[in-house]
Design an enzyme around this catalytic site. Structure first.
Site, PDB file in Angstrom:
ATOM      1  N   GLY A 175      42.475  32.311  56.103  1.00 35.85           N
ATOM      2  CA  GLY A 175      41.589  31.301  56.685  1.00 35.85           C
ATOM      3  C   GLY A 175      40.443  31.929  57.447  1.00 35.85           C
ATOM      4  O   GLY A 175      40.652  32.679  58.401  1.00 35.85           O
ATOM      5  N   GLY A 182      38.095  30.312  59.146  1.00 39.20           N
ATOM      6  CA  GLY A 182      37.519  29.349  60.093  1.00 39.20           C
ATOM      7  C   GLY A 182      37.411  29.983  61.463  1.00 39.20           C
ATOM      8  O   GLY A 182      37.353  31.197  61.609  1.00 39.20           O
ATOM      9  N   PHE A 183      37.388  29.132  62.482  1.00 43.53           N
ATOM     10  CA  PHE A 183      37.161  29.657  63.819  1.00 43.53           C
ATOM     11  C   PHE A 183      38.256  30.637  64.248  1.00 43.53           C
ATOM     12  O   PHE A 183      37.969  31.698  64.801  1.00 43.53           O
ATOM     13  CB  PHE A 183      37.063  28.511  64.827  1.00 43.53           C
ATOM     14  CG  PHE A 183      35.787  27.735  64.706  1.00 43.53           C
ATOM     15  CD1 PHE A 183      35.793  26.416  64.273  1.00 43.53           C
ATOM     16  CD2 PHE A 183      34.568  28.326  65.016  1.00 43.53           C
ATOM     17  CE1 PHE A 183      34.609  25.696  64.154  1.00 43.53           C
ATOM     18  CE2 PHE A 183      33.376  27.616  64.898  1.00 43.53           C
ATOM     19  CZ  PHE A 183      33.398  26.303  64.462  1.00 43.53           C
ATOM     20  N   VAL A 191      45.897  30.906  48.609  1.00 39.37           N
ATOM     21  CA  VAL A 191      47.246  31.429  48.785  1.00 39.37           C
ATOM     22  C   VAL A 191      48.238  30.455  48.179  1.00 39.37           C
ATOM     23  O   VAL A 191      48.236  29.264  48.494  1.00 39.37           O
ATOM     24  CB  VAL A 191      47.549  31.642  50.283  1.00 39.37           C
ATOM     25  CG1 VAL A 191      49.014  31.997  50.480  1.00 39.37           C
ATOM     26  CG2 VAL A 191      46.643  32.723  50.847  1.00 39.37           C
ATOM     27  N   GLU A 235      30.578   9.950  65.792  1.00 38.80           N
ATOM     28  CA  GLU A 235      29.348  10.598  65.335  1.00 38.80           C
ATOM     29  C   GLU A 235      28.873  10.006  64.008  1.00 38.80           C
ATOM     30  O   GLU A 235      27.692   9.748  63.807  1.00 38.80           O
ATOM     31  CB  GLU A 235      29.575  12.107  65.207  1.00 38.80           C
ATOM     32  CG  GLU A 235      29.645  12.809  66.561  1.00 38.80           C
ATOM     33  CD  GLU A 235      30.304  14.187  66.515  1.00 38.80           C
ATOM     34  OE1 GLU A 235      30.915  14.523  65.478  1.00 38.80           O
ATOM     35  OE2 GLU A 235      30.208  14.917  67.523  1.00 38.80           O
ATOM     36  N   ASP A 277      43.999  24.991  64.151  1.00 40.73           N
ATOM     37  CA  ASP A 277      44.556  23.644  64.018  1.00 40.73           C
ATOM     38  C   ASP A 277      45.989  23.641  63.498  1.00 40.73           C
ATOM     39  O   ASP A 277      46.697  22.629  63.632  1.00 40.73           O
ATOM     40  CB  ASP A 277      43.711  22.808  63.042  1.00 40.73           C
ATOM     41  CG  ASP A 277      42.352  22.441  63.623  1.00 40.73           C
ATOM     42  OD1 ASP A 277      41.559  21.790  62.913  1.00 40.73           O
ATOM     43  OD2 ASP A 277      42.075  22.809  64.775  1.00 40.73           O
ATOM     44  N   ALA A 300      37.397  23.431  68.095  1.00 42.88           N
ATOM     45  CA  ALA A 300      36.863  24.755  67.770  1.00 42.88           C
ATOM     46  C   ALA A 300      37.069  25.793  68.881  1.00 42.88           C
ATOM     47  O   ALA A 300      37.515  26.911  68.597  1.00 42.88           O
ATOM     48  CB  ALA A 300      35.381  24.629  67.399  1.00 42.88           C
TER      49      ALA A 300
END
Lengths: 423, 423
Positions: free
Chosen positions: B8, B10-11, B76, B168, B297, B312
């Site tokens: 991963g 991501g962050f 994966v 949003e 997450d 995040a």
């Protein structure tokens, strides 16, 4: 009030529409995409230099202030020239007083449509994004591949067709391999990628004078592109392509060699040329149907004894001409004289800081030509915002060799079209 | 040399990777996409304000100078915690000494997976582009629709879930309907579009203090969003949704109500919570497998008696923490103390020039909060180029109410995923 239906929001259709602003008629502009596309820069989206919205603008937005026009998103299923109707794919039937068919061109494979899945072309934004995926994925696959022969096949790229699109793609791809991706991989050296440009005719950029053609060829070689001329491709499949007696293992083949007119032209029931283009009268109308016009890549018309080329400026001029013809009919004055193409010259870019320009007697090459090419392309983009964005993107790319849109969308699997994703 | 595998980019995964620059180990970072995505701005791509590459950067490019890391594009298939191997979908097997599983979250429909095709979520760039298509097409369909009831259904939008993403999206969609698309249609008035935000709980933005929650609700109403709280959605199908006793005809429903952890967590064979998250130890390792960590997450961990939220900043902190833990193991020094989440506050934007900000004792709302939100989001984007591009896009949007990425890609047909195009 008279009703003009325009099929196609490209250069011909859009320029015709705008030239009729304020006139006392009703215009319906139909396009199967919601945007006008600046096709000359498609190769930039395909090579991850610009993102899709940078070179396109929503038709509705462009025309929002023109009160006599209505934009319709849809695909035309059929045209009935005698009944003067257009049928859309949702079943709607539009009656017209005048029709401008400006649906453009698509790819042509010279009777080898089985090559199409293995050698995609570049005509729409979706083409460009698919190609971008394919190009970026090729390097990713090479990186993960342990078998040297398979890896070499992933690093073998071929572009078929030595016109401006092919040259621009080849030059840019070579730059990506040699500069942009440098140091980013651990198992491959991206600069070992082989980029080959294949042209069946004797020289690349054959619409240019020979000396500029030769300069372009040299510039391509300097960039690392292998230029092969005088040999047509014999076969293309998933594993590679055949050139003469040799079969070359290459996982990425791009088609830039031929376009054919939109199949809509057939519904007119009039003579077409081999590429499917409509042989129009000197006033761009269809033989036997004076209220139906054809403009842009779909039209085959002679001007000064030569066929008008399928380029953006020609399409714009045809669009404006048809608008003029319609204006005279509204005003019941004399029609304009035969369409005359004003050739403002020819430009092609080869890579970073190199291009060739041919304007009448003026011939430029190298860096000066490139600045000229850049200015012209930015100037002709629609919309201040797009011009600004493209300028900034190029300033960035110029300084850094980086490309701003290197994003692979969709599932990253081999050769699949973007998947229908499950939740 | 020890091998750390990180799943991963991501962050959590990317911050862990970068925090280990220069350390004496080998890192393989695997992601099924080639890019790191700035998820907080996904809703901007979904509402055509930014283009996909503006908020993403290629992982390979970000990490090109870090010599101990190799980026691998792939998915994966399986993790074998005892054998300490990871199997990729192309069959490759990677052995690891340490593993960080940071594969993030996907959409969850609370047991109603049949709603998924009718109420897409927003987690990846593909999600955002699909949603953009859907939103823009809804107005196009309304324009072409002659039946008033059918037209109203196309102009009825519902967003399920009153967290930051839902708020949003709702606020931005209302702005698009009322400002951006003004004057662009001839048969509809886009400002007649109904945008409804549905939250099952008692208030929107429940992670914020009640007074800020209430300010947000008022701001949403001012923008033209109908806010419904205290009622969960009962059913969603192609025609609309059920709310209480009423079935509402709405062709566009967006899911922003729940996320579930990546299914990869199951291969670890350890206890998961109801959303599929891994209950990790205070040091973020998996019970019984001290060499396997989970971050972002996917991890459920307590800090100061509260569960760490799936945001995040938390993911980044977890990534850095795992890097620290690994550094101590390499140096054979004491491990760090338990993971502590430092809550730097909460931000959510409601629309143009309005946001809410909660930082410890500081509470901001309105225009001031919006500037804060803008600065924070631009600052945290990766890459100077992306920051500049996003700033310029927003400056443009602020002045003109226009949105720079209103392009519909793919075939413009109803509800189909992007088609596999034929040549």
């Amino acid at each position: 009030m008279k009703h003009l239906v325009i099929i196609g929001g490209g250069f011909a259709g859009l320029w015709a529409t705008r030239a009729l602003a304020g006139e006392a008629l009703r215009i319906t502009l139909i396009d199967r995409h919601n945007h006008h596309l600046f096709q000359p820069l498609l190769y930039q989206v395909a090579t991850a230099g610009l993102s899709a919205p940078d070179i396109a603008a929503p038709l509705r937005h462009i025309l929002r202030r023109q009160e006599n026009v209505e934009v319709r998103l849809g695909e035309v299923r059929d045209i009935a020239p005698d009944a003067k109707t257009v049928t859309l794919d949702d079943g709607d039937v539009l009656r017209f007083d005048w029709l401008l068919l400006a649906a453009g061109a698509t790819h042509a494979y010279f009777g080898h449509d089985d090559w199409a899945p293995h050698a995609p072309g570049l005509k729409t934004l979706d083409d460009a994004l698919d190609l971008r995926r394919k190009l970026l994925l090729a390097f990713e696959r090479a990186e993960a591949e342990t078998d040297p022969a398979a890896r070499a096949a992933w690093l073998n790229f071929a572009i078929v067709g030595g016109g401006p699109t092919g040259v621009e793609l080849a030059g840019t791809l070579a730059e990506i391999a040699r500069h942009t991706l440098k140091n980013e991989f651990r198992h491959i050296d991206p600069s070992e990628a082989r980029v080959r440009l294949i042209e069946a005719g004797p020289r690349v950029l054959s619409s240019f004078p020979e000396d500029l053609s030769e300069k372009a060829r040299r510039q391509l070689r300097k960039l690392g592109v292998e230029v092969v001329t005088g040999t047509p491709v014999g076969e293309i499949n998933a594993a590679g392509y055949r050139l003469g007696d040799e079969f070359v293992a290459a996982r990425t083949v791009v088609w830039a060699a031929g376009v054919a007119a939109s199949p809509l032209a057939r519904s007119l029931g009039v003579p077409l040329d081999r590429a499917g283009r409509v042989l129009v009268q000197p006033d761009l109308s269809v033989p036997g149907h004076p209220d139906i016009f054809v403009g842009g890549d779909l039209a085959l018309v002679q001007s000064d004894g030569k066929p008008v080329p399928g380029v953006a400026p020609a399409a714009k001029q045809m669009g404006r001409y048809v608008a003029q013809a319609i204006r005279t009919r509204l005003a019941k004055t004399d029609p304009p004289s035969a369409f005359r193409y004003r050739d403002f010259g020819n430009l092609a870019t080869i890579g970073r800081m190199a291009a060739i320009v041919h304007l009448g007697k003026l011939k430029l090459s190298g860096v000066l030509a490139w600045w000229f090419w850049l200015a012209a392309h930015v100037f002709f983009l629609i919309g201040f915002r797009n011009r600004l964005v493209v300028l900034l993107n190029w300033a960035w790319a110029y300084w850094s060799y980086q490309r701003g849109a290197r994003i692979i969308l969709g599932d990253s699997d081999d050769g699949q079209a973007r998947s229908t994703r499950q939740a």
